[in-house]
Scaffold this active site. Structure first.
Site, PDB file in Angstrom:
ATOM      1  CG  ASP A  15      42.174  27.885  29.565  1.00 36.77           C
ATOM      2  OD1 ASP A  15      41.263  28.344  29.997  1.00 36.77           O
ATOM      3  OD2 ASP A  15      43.233  28.521  30.668  1.00 36.77           O
TER       4      ASP A  15
HETATM    5  C1  LIG Z   1      31.968  18.200  19.708  1.00 35.84           C
HETATM    6  C2  LIG Z   1      32.899  18.305  19.839  1.00 35.84           C
HETATM    7  C3  LIG Z   1      34.214  17.923  20.618  1.00 35.84           C
HETATM    8  C4  LIG Z   1      32.658  20.263  20.245  1.00 35.84           C
HETATM    9  C5  LIG Z   1      33.731  21.504  21.098  1.00 35.84           C
HETATM   10  C6  LIG Z   1      32.840  22.529  21.215  1.00 35.84           C
HETATM   11  C7  LIG Z   1      34.072  23.125  21.227  1.00 35.84           C
HETATM   12  C8  LIG Z   1      35.746  24.082  21.145  1.00 35.84           C
HETATM   13  C9  LIG Z   1      34.048  23.738  23.152  1.00 35.84           C
HETATM   14  C10 LIG Z   1      34.428  24.517  23.812  1.00 35.84           C
HETATM   15  C11 LIG Z   1      34.460  24.784  25.148  1.00 35.84           C
HETATM   16  C12 LIG Z   1      35.006  25.280  26.031  1.00 35.84           C
HETATM   17  C13 LIG Z   1      34.162  24.908  27.849  1.00 35.84           C
HETATM   18  C14 LIG Z   1      36.331  25.823  25.933  1.00 35.84           C
HETATM   19  C15 LIG Z   1      37.016  26.316  27.212  1.00 35.84           C
HETATM   20  O1  LIG Z   1      37.709  27.775  26.500  1.00 35.84           O
HETATM   21  P1  LIG Z   1      37.114  28.999  27.445  1.00 35.84           P
HETATM   22  O2  LIG Z   1      35.677  29.182  27.420  1.00 35.84           O
HETATM   23  O3  LIG Z   1      36.685  28.789  28.821  1.00 35.84           O
HETATM   24  O4  LIG Z   1      37.901  30.157  27.121  1.00 35.84           O
HETATM   25  P2  LIG Z   1      38.404  31.347  28.153  1.00 35.84           P
HETATM   26  O5  LIG Z   1      39.715  30.557  28.823  1.00 35.84           O
HETATM   27  O6  LIG Z   1      39.587  31.983  27.638  1.00 35.84           O
HETATM   28  O7  LIG Z   1      37.645  31.693  29.691  1.00 35.84           O
END
Ligand SMILES: CC(C)=CCC/C(C)=C/CC/C(C)=C/COP(=O)(O)OP(=O)(O)O
Length: 238
Positions: free
Chosen positions: A2
């Site tokens: 997160d």
């Molecule tokens: C192959 C592999 C495992 C790849 C992973 C790539 C990756 C790091 C994906 C994360 C996507 C995600 C929705 C993260 C949550 O942060 P958020 O977007 O909810 O951020 P926020 O909490 O600040 O809104």
């Protein structure tokens, strides 16, 4: 994981850069886990709810995920260096064809790795997983019953045990987690491993995911080890 987008905002980066730094943090944390001989790691990479984000955002995150899945197959990748078997756990039918193909290729390519298991929850929510497992269980039971029932009297009631449903969970590839880490100080599970987390301890460091480091992992492993005997006793009593 997160806090990727908030990290980007905080550091005046584009939104996608937050996920890229988040991926580097993931690789770093996996290396620490494997050095500490943690055999099973499960990550929440993309939830079914994340598909409700802006279409451009969904598309660019999926592009990054595809690129990173393909990267996992490189000889020098963390997966190959530590002999890790990779599973993609979730409703893979919701993924685009190229992402689904990349996921299947990675699962096949690592199928003989046996030192550790990395489950990547993608197009996943726990409630979807449970519904899917219950559906599969009922279908299987119904088919078995059909074979057994020669009387033509109909189904009556069919017994379903917890273990029957568990067999059909996407996450049947790994044991229930001892520890769940969610960054950003959030203590909600947000539809992650609801069934499997009955006895897990939740650790919620106040840092954004890209800021997580070795000290956070060591702290929670240390805490877990100190409480292990007590937790085991509680588990056996309940
Ligand atoms: C192959 C592999 C495992 C790849 C992973 C790539 C990756 C790091 C994906 C994360 C996507 C995600 C929705 C993260 C949550 O942060 P958020 O977007 O909810 O951020 P926020 O909490 O600040 O809104």
């Amino acid at each position: 994981m997160d806090g990727n987008r908030r990290y980007a905002k905080k550091n005046n980066l584009e939104e996608g850069a937050g996920h890229r730094v988040g991926f580097l943090a993931l690789m770093k944390m996996l290396k620490y886990c494997y050095e500490l001989e943690v055999k099973y790691v499960t990550i929440y990479a993309f939830s079914i709810d994340n598909f409700k984000r802006r279409p451009e955002e969904v598309q660019s995150t999926m592009q990054l995920i595809q690129e990173k899945i393909e990267g996992l197959l490189e000889e020098e990748s963390i997966v190959n260096r530590y002999g890790v078997r990779v599973y993609f756990t979730g409703n893979l039918e919701l993924l685009s064809k190229p992402v689904k193909l990349a996921a299947k290729k990675a699962m096949n390519a690592t199928a003989n790795n046996s030192k550790a298991v990395l489950s990547i929850c993608i197009a996943y929510t726990s409630t979807d997983e449970i519904v899917h497992a219950v559906e599969e269980t009922c279908n299987k039971k119904r088919d078995e019953f059909r074979v057994l029932d020669t009387s033509g009297a109909g189904y009556g009631s069919i017994d379903v045990a917890v273990a029957d449903v568990e067999k059909h969970m996407y996450m049947s590839v790994a044991p229930d987690p001892d520890i769940i880490i969610r960054t950003s100080g959030e203590t909600r599970l947000s539809n992650f491993l609801l069934w499997q987390s009955a006895s897990s301890i939740l650790y919620s460091p106040g840092v954004l995911w890209p800021e997580i480091g070795f000290r956070h992992l060591v702290r929670v492993v240390w805490d877990f080890q100190r409480n292990f005997a007590y937790l085991e006793k509680k588990r056996k009593q309940s």
